[in-house]
Design a protein around this motif. Structure first.
Motif, PDB file in Angstrom:
ATOM      1  N   VAL A   1       0.671  -1.145  -0.120  1.00  0.00           N
ATOM      2  CA  VAL A   1       0.191  -0.075  -0.016  1.00  0.00           C
ATOM      3  C   VAL A   1       0.828   1.175   0.041  1.00  0.00           C
ATOM      4  O   VAL A   1       1.931   1.231   0.335  1.00  0.00           O
ATOM      5  N   GLY A   2       0.195   2.488  -0.588  1.00  0.00           N
ATOM      6  CA  GLY A   2       1.336   3.398  -0.888  1.00  0.00           C
ATOM      7  C   GLY A   2       0.384   4.576  -0.749  1.00  0.00           C
ATOM      8  O   GLY A   2      -0.947   4.815  -0.573  1.00  0.00           O
ATOM      9  N   GLU A   3       1.142   5.830  -0.909  1.00  0.00           N
ATOM     10  CA  GLU A   3       0.633   7.133  -0.893  1.00  0.00           C
ATOM     11  C   GLU A   3      -0.762   7.183  -1.930  1.00  0.00           C
ATOM     12  O   GLU A   3      -0.555   6.421  -3.058  1.00  0.00           O
ATOM     13  N   PHE A   4      -1.706   8.162  -1.749  1.00  0.00           N
ATOM     14  CA  PHE A   4      -2.994   8.191  -2.447  1.00  0.00           C
ATOM     15  C   PHE A   4      -3.955   6.937  -2.432  1.00  0.00           C
ATOM     16  O   PHE A   4      -4.760   6.928  -3.272  1.00  0.00           O
ATOM     17  N   GLY A   5      -3.502   6.028  -1.470  1.00  0.00           N
ATOM     18  CA  GLY A   5      -4.220   4.895  -1.246  1.00  0.00           C
ATOM     19  C   GLY A   5      -4.184   3.837  -2.329  1.00  0.00           C
ATOM     20  O   GLY A   5      -5.000   2.642  -2.459  1.00  0.00           O
ATOM     21  N   PHE A   6      -2.937   4.017  -3.162  1.00  0.00           N
ATOM     22  CA  PHE A   6      -2.590   2.844  -4.203  1.00  0.00           C
ATOM     23  C   PHE A   6      -2.453   1.295  -3.472  1.00  0.00           C
ATOM     24  O   PHE A   6      -1.982   1.221  -2.439  1.00  0.00           O
ATOM     25  N   VAL A   7      -2.927   0.323  -3.996  1.00  0.00           N
ATOM     26  CA  VAL A   7      -2.857  -0.981  -3.488  1.00  0.00           C
ATOM     27  C   VAL A   7      -2.260  -1.864  -4.716  1.00  0.00           C
ATOM     28  O   VAL A   7      -2.823  -1.823  -5.839  1.00  0.00           O
ATOM     29  N   PHE A   8      -0.899  -2.452  -4.415  1.00  0.00           N
ATOM     30  CA  PHE A   8      -0.611  -3.404  -5.389  1.00  0.00           C
ATOM     31  C   PHE A   8      -0.514  -4.731  -4.704  1.00  0.00           C
ATOM     32  O   PHE A   8      -0.364  -4.850  -3.606  1.00  0.00           O
ATOM     33  N   GLY A   9      -0.639  -5.731  -5.686  1.00  0.00           N
ATOM     34  CA  GLY A   9      -0.587  -7.062  -5.373  1.00  0.00           C
ATOM     35  C   GLY A   9       0.078  -8.023  -6.204  1.00  0.00           C
ATOM     36  O   GLY A   9       0.312  -7.539  -7.430  1.00  0.00           O
TER      37      GLY A   9
ATOM     38  N   TYR B   1      -4.785   7.781   3.249  1.00  0.00           N
ATOM     39  CA  TYR B   1      -3.058   7.864   3.376  1.00  0.00           C
ATOM     40  C   TYR B   1      -2.653   6.810   4.261  1.00  0.00           C
ATOM     41  O   TYR B   1      -2.742   7.011   5.709  1.00  0.00           O
ATOM     42  N   PRO B   2      -2.004   5.652   3.810  1.00  0.00           N
ATOM     43  CA  PRO B   2      -1.826   4.501   4.816  1.00  0.00           C
ATOM     44  C   PRO B   2      -0.501   4.486   5.560  1.00  0.00           C
ATOM     45  O   PRO B   2       0.450   5.000   5.019  1.00  0.00           O
ATOM     46  N   TYR B   3      -0.758   4.246   6.763  1.00  0.00           N
ATOM     47  CA  TYR B   3       0.393   3.758   7.538  1.00  0.00           C
ATOM     48  C   TYR B   3       0.911   2.565   7.536  1.00  0.00           C
ATOM     49  O   TYR B   3       2.126   2.023   7.257  1.00  0.00           O
ATOM     50  N   ALA B   4       0.161   1.427   7.682  1.00  0.00           N
ATOM     51  CA  ALA B   4       0.372   0.053   7.680  1.00  0.00           C
ATOM     52  C   ALA B   4      -0.940  -0.840   7.357  1.00  0.00           C
ATOM     53  O   ALA B   4      -2.027  -0.200   6.830  1.00  0.00           O
ATOM     54  N   VAL B   5      -0.345  -1.914   6.531  1.00  0.00           N
ATOM     55  CA  VAL B   5      -1.194  -3.128   6.206  1.00  0.00           C
ATOM     56  C   VAL B   5      -0.990  -4.330   6.842  1.00  0.00           C
ATOM     57  O   VAL B   5       0.179  -4.573   7.155  1.00  0.00           O
TER      58      VAL B   5
ATOM     59  N   GLY C   1      -4.704   4.443   8.367  1.00  0.00           N
ATOM     60  CA  GLY C   1      -4.103   5.515   7.945  1.00  0.00           C
ATOM     61  C   GLY C   1      -4.334   6.798   8.925  1.00  0.00           C
ATOM     62  O   GLY C   1      -4.587   6.838   9.963  1.00  0.00           O
ATOM     63  N   LEU C   2      -4.381   8.008   8.320  1.00  0.00           N
ATOM     64  CA  LEU C   2      -4.258   9.198   8.933  1.00  0.00           C
ATOM     65  C   LEU C   2      -5.615   9.444   9.725  1.00  0.00           C
ATOM     66  O   LEU C   2      -6.546   9.028   9.130  1.00  0.00           O
ATOM     67  N   ALA C   3      -5.687  10.299  10.756  1.00  0.00           N
ATOM     68  CA  ALA C   3      -6.877  10.659  11.313  1.00  0.00           C
ATOM     69  C   ALA C   3      -7.589   9.440  11.672  1.00  0.00           C
ATOM     70  O   ALA C   3      -8.844   9.635  11.909  1.00  0.00           O
TER      71      ALA C   3
END
Length: 355
Positions: free
Chosen positions: A214-222, A241-245, A257-259
């Motif tokens: 996971v990354g900035e702007f909510g991108f998810v790759f698999g 905006y993700p911190y962890a998965v 994510g944030l907030a």
């Protein structure tokens, strides 16, 4: 004196926490302004860097006793990992603090690097990264450590080790690096075609074939082929905006994510739904423990994440400090090790009452 000092520390923590809450709100307003948001991310991923906030007594009589402790007041425990026997906690001060009895006793080793993420490999060895363009490899006892130069991604943000013993690193500019030989050689994977120059903030290899980033702007790759190919499989909506998965299977996982945002997927990262978060805090780290996911974050909160919501986990001697690291002690023990600023560390039971 101790009470005054403690009040000052906690007041500082509260002020910093409020500062980050305000910055989070501002970031959500200007979400696509990536430069300012990345500064917030790098602050928050190592956040908050509260140094010198101790919890012991004052006076010269306590100085020698404090120096003899494995965790020091200036330590921010940024990452923790366990191979089932040895637990390693990494401090920003350039040391690792190691336990071989499930967190009851610890010993300190200076290594010269402040790691921001740690992972364990199938052979028991540890791998980690710092913000200075270095990777770190430690033996299964956490005693011997070697540093390795990383060309990309710099800065590195997240590290993982898969079931085949391959070391994965994600970070800046949508770059992913993989080493099959503990840093002797590297393969660089560029995901910028789909993610531009986004920061890739968290990676997890779920099994031999499946993994997620996971990354900035909510991108998810698999990946479904062990990392040979990575595909943009989805985007987390809601200005996420993700911190962890953390995934418990190839289908089900959580992201924080944030907030205070928490989301869940049941289709392998393609779609995500909000999870009620009664704590209101942001979870800086998530960890899989058996078939469950736990998070640690602001205010000293440890919580169990599920489809129905976020449930706080009570633990002895809790303090309202931002928890910045967590590890499961293994499938045979229902317990976590958590860490934060001021050398804060605790072993937290996750066993539910009546079970």
């Amino acid at each position: 004196m101790t009470l005054v000092y403690g009040f000052m520390c906690f007041s500082a923590i509260a002020s910093i926490a409020m500062h980050f809450r305000e910055r989070a709100a501002q970031a959500l307003e200007r979400f696509r302004s990536s430069n300012s948001l990345r500064k917030l991310l790098l602050s928050s991923l190592t956040a908050p860097l509260i140094v010198g906030c101790g919890f012991g007594g004052g006076g010269f009589d306590g100085v020698d006793a404090q120096r003899a402790k494995p965790f020091q007041r200036y330590d921010l425990v940024q990452a923790i990992a366990s191979n089932g026997v040895t637990v390693v906690a990494a401090s920003q001060a350039g040391s690792v603090i190691v336990s071989d009895d499930q967190g009851r006793a610890w010993r300190r080793h200076a290594i010269g690097g402040g790691m921001v993420d740690l992972a364990t490999c199938p052979d028991g060895r540890f791998v980690g990264i710092d913000f200075q363009g270095r990777g770190w490899v430690g033996d299964s006892k956490g005693q011997q450590w070697d540093s390795i130069a990383l060309s990309e991604p710099v800065p590195a943000i997240s590290a993982a080790c898969d079931t085949r013993g391959r070391w994965w690193v994600t970070g800046a500019h949508a770059q992913v690096a993989m080493s099959p030989d503990f840093g002797a050689t590297w393969t660089l994977i560029d995901l910028s075609r789909d993610a531009d120059d986004a920061q890739l903030t968290s990676i997890q290899m779920v099994d031999e074939s499946h993994g997620f980033i996971v990354g900035e702007f909510g991108f998810v790759f698999g990946t479904t082929d062990g990392g040979e190919n990575w595909t943009h499989i989805g985007t987390i909506d809601g200005d996420f905006y993700p911190y962890a998965v953390a995934f418990v299977s190839r289908e089900e996982g959580f992201a924080s994510g944030l907030a205070g945002q928490v989301v869940r997927t049941t289709d392998g990262g393609v779609s995500w739904a909000p999870v009620p978060n009664v704590t209101g805090v942001s979870f800086y780290r998530l960890v899989r423990a058996g078939n469950e996911v736990f998070g640690v974050g602001g205010g000293g909160v440890v919580a169990r994440l599920s489809e129905s919501g976020v449930t706080p986990v009570a633990y002895p001697d809790a303090m309202p400090v931002p928890l910045t690291s967590v590890a499961s002690l293994g499938p045979d023990r229902q317990a976590l090790v958590v860490g934060g600023p001021g050398g804060f560390s605790r072993v937290v039971s996750t066993e539910e009452a009546g079970s």
